[in-house]
Design an enzyme around this catalytic site. Sequence first.
Site, PDB file in Angstrom:
ATOM      1  N   HIS A   1     -72.663  -9.823  13.579  1.00  0.00           N
ATOM      2  CA  HIS A   1     -70.898  -9.058  13.464  1.00  0.00           C
ATOM      3  C   HIS A   1     -71.501  -8.065  15.035  1.00  0.00           C
ATOM      4  O   HIS A   1     -70.663  -7.192  15.669  1.00  0.00           O
ATOM      5  CB  HIS A   1     -70.974  -8.607  12.925  1.00  0.00           C
ATOM      6  CG  HIS A   1     -70.071  -9.148  11.783  1.00  0.00           C
ATOM      7  ND1 HIS A   1     -70.805  -9.556  10.581  1.00  0.00           N
ATOM      8  CD2 HIS A   1     -68.456  -9.682  11.917  1.00  0.00           C
ATOM      9  CE1 HIS A   1     -70.084 -10.544  10.217  1.00  0.00           C
ATOM     10  NE2 HIS A   1     -68.614 -10.437  10.177  1.00  0.00           N
TER      11      HIS A   1
ATOM     12  N   CYS B   1     -82.159 -30.775  10.441  1.00  0.00           N
ATOM     13  CA  CYS B   1     -81.116 -29.911   9.648  1.00  0.00           C
ATOM     14  C   CYS B   1     -79.938 -30.830  10.594  1.00  0.00           C
ATOM     15  O   CYS B   1     -79.986 -31.796  11.782  1.00  0.00           O
ATOM     16  CB  CYS B   1     -81.212 -28.400  10.587  1.00  0.00           C
ATOM     17  SG  CYS B   1     -79.763 -27.370  10.327  1.00  0.00           S
TER      18      CYS B   1
ATOM     19  N   ARG C   1     -84.813 -22.442   9.286  1.00  0.00           N
ATOM     20  CA  ARG C   1     -83.219 -22.232   9.173  1.00  0.00           C
ATOM     21  C   ARG C   1     -82.386 -21.628   7.938  1.00  0.00           C
ATOM     22  O   ARG C   1     -83.075 -21.952   6.319  1.00  0.00           O
ATOM     23  CB  ARG C   1     -82.579 -23.713   8.872  1.00  0.00           C
ATOM     24  CG  ARG C   1     -81.025 -23.796   9.284  1.00  0.00           C
ATOM     25  CD  ARG C   1     -80.724 -22.949   8.766  1.00  0.00           C
ATOM     26  NE  ARG C   1     -79.028 -23.504   9.337  1.00  0.00           N
ATOM     27  CZ  ARG C   1     -78.195 -22.122   9.461  1.00  0.00           C
ATOM     28  NH1 ARG C   1     -78.857 -20.500   9.365  1.00  0.00           N
ATOM     29  NH2 ARG C   1     -76.795 -21.976   9.302  1.00  0.00           N
TER      30      ARG C   1
ATOM     31  N   TYR D   1     -71.772 -28.377   5.874  1.00  0.00           N
ATOM     32  CA  TYR D   1     -72.813 -29.990   5.896  1.00  0.00           C
ATOM     33  C   TYR D   1     -71.629 -30.889   5.155  1.00  0.00           C
ATOM     34  O   TYR D   1     -71.521 -31.396   4.455  1.00  0.00           O
ATOM     35  CB  TYR D   1     -73.932 -29.324   4.970  1.00  0.00           C
ATOM     36  CG  TYR D   1     -74.509 -28.701   5.754  1.00  0.00           C
ATOM     37  CD1 TYR D   1     -75.315 -28.547   6.633  1.00  0.00           C
ATOM     38  CD2 TYR D   1     -74.674 -27.444   5.198  1.00  0.00           C
ATOM     39  CE1 TYR D   1     -75.860 -27.158   7.265  1.00  0.00           C
ATOM     40  CE2 TYR D   1     -75.494 -26.044   5.789  1.00  0.00           C
ATOM     41  CZ  TYR D   1     -75.678 -26.209   6.703  1.00  0.00           C
ATOM     42  OH  TYR D   1     -76.741 -25.296   7.292  1.00  0.00           O
TER      43      TYR D   1
ATOM     44  N   HIS E   1     -60.184 -13.346  10.743  1.00  0.00           N
ATOM     45  CA  HIS E   1     -61.223 -12.906  10.814  1.00  0.00           C
ATOM     46  C   HIS E   1     -61.854 -14.592  10.673  1.00  0.00           C
ATOM     47  O   HIS E   1     -62.456 -15.707   9.789  1.00  0.00           O
ATOM     48  CB  HIS E   1     -61.547 -12.647   9.506  1.00  0.00           C
ATOM     49  CG  HIS E   1     -62.974 -12.252   9.199  1.00  0.00           C
ATOM     50  ND1 HIS E   1     -64.066 -12.554   7.690  1.00  0.00           N
ATOM     51  CD2 HIS E   1     -64.253 -11.761   9.947  1.00  0.00           C
ATOM     52  CE1 HIS E   1     -64.886 -12.606   8.272  1.00  0.00           C
ATOM     53  NE2 HIS E   1     -65.262 -11.714   9.011  1.00  0.00           N
TER      54      HIS E   1
END
Length: 483
Positions: free
Chosen positions: A79, A199, A152, A335, A55
């Site tokens: 998904h 970002c 975001r 991050y 997964h």
Amino acid sequence: MEAEPKPETLLKNKAQTSYPVYTRQEVAKHKTVESGIWVTYKSDVYDITNFVELHPGGDKILLAAGGALEPFWSMYAVHKQKHVFEILEEYKIGELRPEDVQETCDVTDPYRKEPLRHPALKVNSLKPFNAEPPVQILSENYLTPNEIFFIRNHLPVPEVDPKQFRLNIEGEGLKSVQLTLRDIQTKFPKHTITATLQCAGNRRSEMNGVRQVKGLNWGLAAIGNAKWAGAKLSDVLKYAGLPEDIDAKHVQFEGLDKDITGSPYGASIPIRKALAKDGDVLLAYEMNNEPLPRDHGFPLRVIVPGVVGARNVKWLNKIVVSKEESKSHWQVNDYKGFSPSVDWDNVDFNSAPAIQELPIQSVITAPSNDEHLNSDMNEITVKGYAWSGGGREVIRVDVSLDGGQTWRVADLSEVKPNEGQAWAWKLWQLTVPLPKDQKNMEIICKAVDNQYNVQPDTVAPIWNLRGVLNNSWSRVKVTIKSK
Ligand code: MTE
């Protein structure tokens, strides 16, 4: 010895047989590797024991063990794609009793109350909502209008009643304090700054050009510049009794947006930044002279100027002063930057620090890549933005029209920041005669900040598996066409 049948063969065989029927209680007993890990989707039952390791989202999949996939898939809508359904189909082992099917189909969509968004935004993902404006519009405004400021979100946007809103503050040596929105607006001086928010994944799509990375395919516009107003975090912490001789090293923030397990979005910053006299960390309630829009954290968010977007926590619920960093997934396991040699099979997230201040950045916003310029034009104007983290001022932007062989210096928007407090981007432009003898041009820009940090020339050496921190030279190829 007979070879193991491939999944497709199994699928074909299975499709011809009728499936056993299970009740929801029977499915619920299969939550471990020993018993087999079963899940349901609509009316079908799947044994995904052998898929767990494969997964891409790790063992989060176990949250659905013994139950329905729908609540998780409506949270992470990535998904709902053909190839995911095809993979799932390979693991089908049965069907649910018809009277047990209804329950799961009625799952309420956590995204059903999302705000309306401006149609100009280019959507990267709908649930959670992530979008950026067309880059050509970005350099039209020094202050990015709220409606087209990039969004975001990792989770559904919480609905907050400003009258019920409470900010909770606690931690090392502090009184536990609860403040209303009105308290924050009236008990502390209102402080205003203009700051750019970027970002970490801005320009990730260029990293994908080198090697596939994991993450939203951001273009050049996961960045914006706004005027933020609110209370200074340092004033609020002092009000909560923050002692002078504090041992704590971090200030943690939690949002009101929660994942399916109830864990909120969270992040932290060093206390040094939070308390610095010139740090300007805000608990902001206004963006460009308006109350914060819902997508940008209504009613209260943290603005940590000079620091990566991820630490600017929206829908702020709680502040904790602590010896430790936030334990949030987004602080600890996301991050962060890595060597190009690190991939998903050998990454150790504990080995790298959380991104805080961002590096020097500049981008060409006009002309666009692959644009056709008319050879009748006498001049061409190249435009863009430039910014550096940590309050470092951009002092120069160099532009090349010949792939980096020769350079000219662009004109910068003249806003003079205080030393160490250059929180806002500079827009720049350069107008030059259009070269008549060329058919193709590669235009490049690179910026320099006041500590003489410069951008790296190419993406490959700074490639990293999460596709963060792309600040390589910005390049645009244009063709010059005669009519
Ligand atoms: N705060 C909360 N509560 N939830 C989030 O998903 N996303 C973070 C940060 N704060 C996020 C959050 C990230 S990764 C970024 S880049 C910025 O918010 C984006 O802020 P914006 O949507 O206002 O542009």
